[in-house]
Structures are given as structure tokens and as C-alpha cells.
Design a protein around this motif. Structure first.
Motif, PDB file in Angstrom:
ATOM      1  N   GLU A 116      10.765  42.519  64.452  1.00  0.00           N
ATOM      2  CA  GLU A 116      11.826  42.910  65.387  1.00  0.00           C
ATOM      3  C   GLU A 116      12.930  43.680  64.665  1.00  0.00           C
ATOM      4  O   GLU A 116      13.549  44.569  65.222  1.00  0.00           O
ATOM      5  N   PHE A 117      13.223  43.291  63.433  1.00  0.00           N
ATOM      6  CA  PHE A 117      14.204  43.987  62.603  1.00  0.00           C
ATOM      7  C   PHE A 117      13.913  43.645  61.153  1.00  0.00           C
ATOM      8  O   PHE A 117      13.180  42.708  60.856  1.00  0.00           O
ATOM      9  N   LYS A 118      14.496  44.411  60.244  1.00  0.00           N
ATOM     10  CA  LYS A 118      14.321  44.183  58.812  1.00  0.00           C
ATOM     11  C   LYS A 118      15.540  43.459  58.266  1.00  0.00           C
ATOM     12  O   LYS A 118      16.641  43.616  58.781  1.00  0.00           O
ATOM     13  N   GLY A 119      15.321  42.678  57.211  1.00  0.00           N
ATOM     14  CA  GLY A 119      16.428  41.965  56.596  1.00  0.00           C
ATOM     15  C   GLY A 119      16.116  41.584  55.167  1.00  0.00           C
ATOM     16  O   GLY A 119      15.004  41.801  54.676  1.00  0.00           O
ATOM     17  N   THR A 120      17.095  40.998  54.513  1.00  0.00           N
ATOM     18  CA  THR A 120      16.910  40.488  53.155  1.00  0.00           C
ATOM     19  C   THR A 120      16.006  39.260  53.203  1.00  0.00           C
ATOM     20  O   THR A 120      15.716  38.719  54.279  1.00  0.00           O
ATOM     21  N   TRP A 121      15.591  38.793  52.030  1.00  0.00           N
ATOM     22  CA  TRP A 121      14.741  37.603  51.962  1.00  0.00           C
ATOM     23  C   TRP A 121      15.455  36.423  52.610  1.00  0.00           C
ATOM     24  O   TRP A 121      14.873  35.715  53.421  1.00  0.00           O
ATOM     25  N   ASP A 122      16.726  36.223  52.261  1.00  0.00           N
ATOM     26  CA  ASP A 122      17.486  35.106  52.831  1.00  0.00           C
ATOM     27  C   ASP A 122      17.586  35.207  54.353  1.00  0.00           C
ATOM     28  O   ASP A 122      17.398  34.218  55.063  1.00  0.00           O
TER      29      ASP A 122
END
Length: 160
Positions: A46-52
Motif C-alpha cells: 500500500e505504501f513504502k516505509g522504513t524497516w521500523d
């Protein structure tokens, strides 16, 4: 009236068959190697993000980042190869050495990750990157394990 009863019976049969063929929650795909042990994965795209951030997304669904051991890694690779929309992407998985540099564990249960091939990218000595790259990801185009920096913004694979 007879057609209505027939329709209801057909819908109940379809719902029952669907429930029996996929024991995973909606949105998750069953990657099990045998019928008795479901392995439910979801490509969180749905969206990209950091590992955390992406771990938080998985945990909010009562899941965690995927633990791709043994043949499960191969199954995921084949799945990606069959879905062109996933082939140019990278995905966080649940491995990290952030707690102890050089000692990679699966964060779901703190068990050791296997080192070397066939899972880690062999050509540049993965995992590498020292204290700057402490999080495991599957990286395009090979989808081996790579050590990645937490600040990368990529998709994730969640597992229940």
C-alpha cells in the motif's frame, strides 16, 4: 422461490470451500508446504516505509515481518517472478543484527538466521554494511537476502 434456495446453497458451498482452501485471513496468501501448517504471508504494498515503520504495519495486523526460512524463501521468489508488478520492488523481511552486530536473528522469535548461500546474496559478501545496514530485505532483481539500511523506504512482507 426454488432458485433463491439454490442460490443460497451455492453461496454457502462456495464460502465453505473458500474457507477450507485458504486458512489465512483476508489479504494473506497461504504459502504452506503441507496442508497441516499454514504459512500466511501478505505483500504489504500500500505504501513504502522504513524497516521500523513496516514492522509496525505488520504488527498492527497481529503479524510480523516475514521469517523466510528454507523452502519458504524459494516459494516467495517464485511468487514474485509470477507477478510482474512485484519484480521491480524490494521488501523488508524480519531479520536484523541491530541488537548485536554480525549476529543476525529473526526478530519474531529471536532465532538465528542462516548465513551464506542459498539465502544471502553471494556476490558481495552479504550481509555487509556494518552498523549502518542492520535490517534484512529481499532486493531486486535477485531477491536474495541483503543487509539494508533502516532508512530505505521499501515494501514489506508480513507473516502470521
Amino acid at each position: 422461490m426454488k432458485w433463491a434456495v439454490t442460490l443460497v446453497v451455492a453461496l454457502v458451498a462456495l464460502a465453505t470451500a473458500s474457507a477450507q482452501t485458504n486458512p489465512c485471513p483476508m489479504g494473506y496468501i497461504n504459502f504452506s508446504l503441507d496442508a497441516s501448517t499454514p504459512v500466511c504471508l501478505r505483500f504489504a504494498t500500500e505504501f513504502k516505509g522504513t524497516w521500523d515503520t513496516m514492522r509496525f504495519v505488520c504488527q498492527s495486523e497481529k503479524a510480523d515481518l516475514a521469517k523466510l526460512e528454507g523452502q519458504l524463501h524459494n516459494q516467495v521468489y517464485r511468487y514474485i517472478q509470477q507477478h510482474p508488478d512485484l519484480q521491480d520492488e524490494a521488501f523488508w523481511i524480519g531479520g536484523s543484527d541491530a541488537q548485536h552486530e554480525g549476529y543476525w536473528v529473526w526478530v519474531q522469535d529471536n532465532t538465528a538466521m542462516p548465513m551464506g548461500t542459498p539465502h544471502w546474496y553471494p556476490c558481495n559478501g552479504q550481509p555487509n554494511g556494518g552498523t549502518k545496514m542492520n535490517y534484512a530485505c529481499l532486493y531486486t532483481p535477485d531477491f536474495y537476502f541483503h543487509s539494508c539500511c533502516n532508512t530505505y523506504t521499501i515494501y514489506a512482507i508480513c507473516q502470521i
